[in-house]
Design an enzyme around this catalytic site. Structure first.
Site, mmCIF file in Angstrom:
data_model
loop_
_atom_site.group_PDB
_atom_site.id
_atom_site.type_symbol
_atom_site.label_atom_id
_atom_site.label_comp_id
_atom_site.label_asym_id
_atom_site.label_seq_id
_atom_site.Cartn_x
_atom_site.Cartn_y
_atom_site.Cartn_z
ATOM 1 N N GLU A 72 0.852 -1.198 0.000
ATOM 2 C CA GLU A 72 0.000 0.000 0.000
ATOM 3 C C GLU A 72 0.878 1.235 0.000
ATOM 4 O OE1 GLU A 72 -3.013 -0.397 3.062
ATOM 5 O OE2 GLU A 72 -3.953 -2.059 2.011
ATOM 6 N N HIS B 213 -9.524 9.643 2.540
ATOM 7 C CA HIS B 213 -9.011 8.571 1.671
ATOM 8 C C HIS B 213 -9.126 9.080 0.240
ATOM 9 C CE1 HIS B 213 -8.321 4.699 -0.180
ATOM 10 N NE2 HIS B 213 -8.087 4.179 1.011
ATOM 11 N N ARG C 72 -1.021 9.442 1.553
ATOM 12 C CA ARG C 72 -2.454 9.601 1.322
ATOM 13 C C ARG C 72 -2.890 11.062 1.170
ATOM 14 N NH1 ARG C 72 -6.028 5.548 4.994
ATOM 15 N NH2 ARG C 72 -5.313 3.942 3.574
ATOM 16 N N HIS D 209 -12.184 9.577 6.046
ATOM 17 C CA HIS D 209 -11.925 8.149 6.264
ATOM 18 C C HIS D 209 -11.475 7.828 7.684
ATOM 19 C CE1 HIS D 209 -10.891 4.100 5.012
ATOM 20 N NE2 HIS D 209 -9.644 4.251 5.424
ATOM 21 N N ARG E 158 -1.990 9.354 8.740
ATOM 22 C CA ARG E 158 -1.770 7.931 9.063
ATOM 23 C C ARG E 158 -1.272 7.148 7.857
ATOM 24 N NH1 ARG E 158 -5.212 3.273 8.682
ATOM 25 N NH2 ARG E 158 -6.866 4.618 7.903
#
Ligand code: FAD
Ligand code: SIN
Length: 540
Positions: free
Chosen positions: A122, A238, A284, A343, A378
């Site tokens: 990811e 997100h 992100r 998110h 995060r």
């Protein structure tokens, strides 16, 4: 309106009360072996909340080529310079042990043909370290495993369909909980230790990947009780929710990009190459803002997995495939339209590395807490791991604390005082406030923020608070959380991680620290509440 008569049975007593049955709450309850634990949860055990919806997986340094220190370095690299390094070290060091424990409990993570754990990739992870289950149904497997263990644990009494409304506080110590059952009747519990594990705040925003239940209840309860809160302005978007006409928006897991899916504009042009050296696997916040800008200019953005994943998609990503099918998209042949959506909340109830809050008797873990482990942004798939690690740490801390049982009549008296402060509001007012709060936060406290919008939003949120009054259930919580997040966002006049200020677009080294506030500080001393710490001593 006259004060309602509060009907309330005497409290049920236990050693520890855990609120919430996501990964963090169930993990904490299981680690409290030896105590009499009552676990109350808003719907059914293990359901509701974000955990059972988690897709991509659990990040953990288990492979021979990986190490906790590399996982920690990746976590810190995306965190905007304000992560708590000790919290990150603890997460990444203790993660492997917690995940192996989960596997021993029966969690079946996907394997490669050689029978080894299959590790996914990811964004912003320097290597493959994401364990996943059922392709992209990792959360469901974790929930199933933990719920079965909780069912089998004779020290845990589960109470389903209970809405936790407020902490009961006396002399600065949490001594119990006030709640509502499914019929709207007040209930209370006496406990020397309460562990809040109620999840995040996604539903405070109009567009979110979070389930309906995720309404910031724990954060609001702690705020009303006077607890210190941290990093409230740090709300993660997100990058790739499916741009569909649904509420919440379906998530298109980051693991799709880990397997090679690319982001393209309406002309089919790949644009992340010019935005960041890691392109689609950039942190992100960067990917989310790149998409936001293009959509803000009236464009559409698509996630294209046709050539990289193609025919493998239904097997490797069954949840994504199903969600797309529900809105008439076949991702093997169509690019998927995407939008950023709220998110995850990096902010929450400020806790130390043992999950202790600023209030005696109150612990918090999982998304409702803020250890500082994620800083301002995060790293993907660190949240399920956080629930496992910090659920256990909180439980161990409770176990190590010598706690005297509170006096039941005192809990009962306090709980009745608190309940007596609430007024049911007309359903149409509740509905309109609920909807307006979500719109306002999306418009003014979203991916790009400005002073004048935040000020105006807060003014309107205060008016909405006057309309709603002290109403029980979720809407009051949504509104309080929205006000706190908006004001915290106004006070951080710089851009860092997920918090982007159009009027202060640069990082300011002078503000390179976490933010800590109580609700009273953010709302200029306004009495937010019916909390036990603030109610006047009405006679029972
Ligand atoms: P939750 O799982 O949200 O559980 C909260 C619990 O508290 C629920 O049982 C709820 O019913 C209960 N509750 C709430 N309010 C009350 C109340 N007032 N009274 C009683 N009970 C209450 N993270 C990852 O690491 N990897 C992923 O792959 C991943 N994918 C995700 C996909 C989606 C679609 C979403 C929404 C999130 C994803 N995340 C992922 C984030 C992660 O799932 C959450 O951060 C994490 O599961 C939070 O766990 P929790 O136990 O803190 O809270
Ligand atoms: C995802 O699967 O993209 C979600 C992972 C996460 O939120 O950590």
């Amino acid at each position: 309106m006259s004060a309602p008569v509060v009907r309330l049975d005497p409290p049920h007593a236990c050693d520890v009360l855990v609120v919430g049955s996501g990964v963090a709450g169930m993990q904490a309850a299981l680690a409290l072996d030896g105590k009499r634990v009552t676990l109350v949860t808003k719907s059914r055990l293990g359901e509701g909340g974000s955990t059972s919806w988690a897709q991509g997986g659990v990040a953990v340094a288990l492979s021979g080529t990986d190490s906790p220190s590399e996982h920690a370095a990746d976590t810190l690299a995306v965190a905007g310079g304000i992560a708590d390094q000790d919290a990150v070290r603890q997460l990444t060091l203790r993660g492997p042990e917690r995940v192996l424990e989960l596997i021993e409990r029966g969690a079946a993570f996907d394997q490669n043909p050689a029978g080894e754990l299959h590790l996914g990739r990811e964004a912003a992870h320097s290597q493959r370290r994401i364990l996943h289950a059922g392709g992209d149904a990792t959360g469901a497997e974790i929930s199933r495993t933990l719920a079965a263990a909780v069912d089998a644990a004779d020290w845990i009494r589960v109470e389903e369909e209970v809405f936790a409304q407020d902490l009961v506080v006396e002399d600065g110590r949490v001594i119990g909980l006030l709640g509502l059952d499914r019929h709207g009747a007040w209930r209370c519990w006496a406990a020397p230790a309460v562990v809040l594990a109620t999840g995040g705040i996604g539903q405070v925003y109009r567009y979110t990947t979070n389930p309906q239940e995720v309404t910031g209840d724990g954060l609001a309860m702690a705020a009303r009780a006077g607890a210190v809160l941290a990093d409230l302005e740090m709300v993660q978007f997100h990058p790739t929710a499916l741009a569909a006409d649904t509420d919440p928006l379906p998530l298109l897991t980051e693991a799709l990009r880990g397997e090679g899916a690319i982001l393209v504009d309406e002309e089919g042009q790949r644009f992340m190459l010019e935005e960041h050296p890691l392109a689609e696997l950039a942190p992100r916040d960067i990917v989310a803002r790149a998409i936001w800008r293009r959509r803000g200019n009236g464009g559409r953005v698509f996630l294209d997995g046709r050539s990289s994943i193609g025919e493998r998609l239904p097997r490797r990503f069954p949840t994504v495939f199903q969600r797309c099918a529900e809105v008439g998209i076949d991702p093997r042949v169509d690019p998927m339209p995407v939008t950023p959506a709220v998110h995850y909340h990096m902010g929450g109830i400020a806790v130390d590395l043992e999950g202790r809050s600023s209030l005696a008797g109150l612990w918090a873990c999982g998304e409702t807490s803020s250890t500082g482990v994620h800083g301002a942004n995060r790293l993907a798939s660190n949240s399920l791991l956080e629930g496992l690690v910090y659920g256990t740490e909180a439980a161990q801390s409770v176990n190590d604390s010598l706690l005297a049982a509170p006096d039941s009549p005192a809990v009962w008296r306090r709980a009745r005082q608190i309940a007596g402060r609430y007024r049911r509001c007309r359903p149409e007012v509740v509905r309109s406030v609920h909807q307006r709060v979500r719109e306002l936060t999306w418009d003014a406290v979203g991916l790009a923020r400005r002073e004048e919008d935040l000020v105006a939003a807060n003014r309107e949120l205060t008016e909405l608070h006057e309309q709603l009054g002290d109403a029980p259930w979720e809407t009051g919580n949504l509104l309080l959380v929205a006000r706190l997040v908006a004001e915290a966002a106004r006070r951080r006049r710089e851009s860092r991680g997920a918090h982007y200020r159009e009027d202060y677009p640069e990082l300011d080294p002078e503000q390179a620290s976490r933010s800590f506030w109580t609700a009273a500080e953010l709302l200029d001393g306004e009495e937010t509440v019916a909390s036990g710490s603030q109610v006047s001593d009405l006679s029972s």
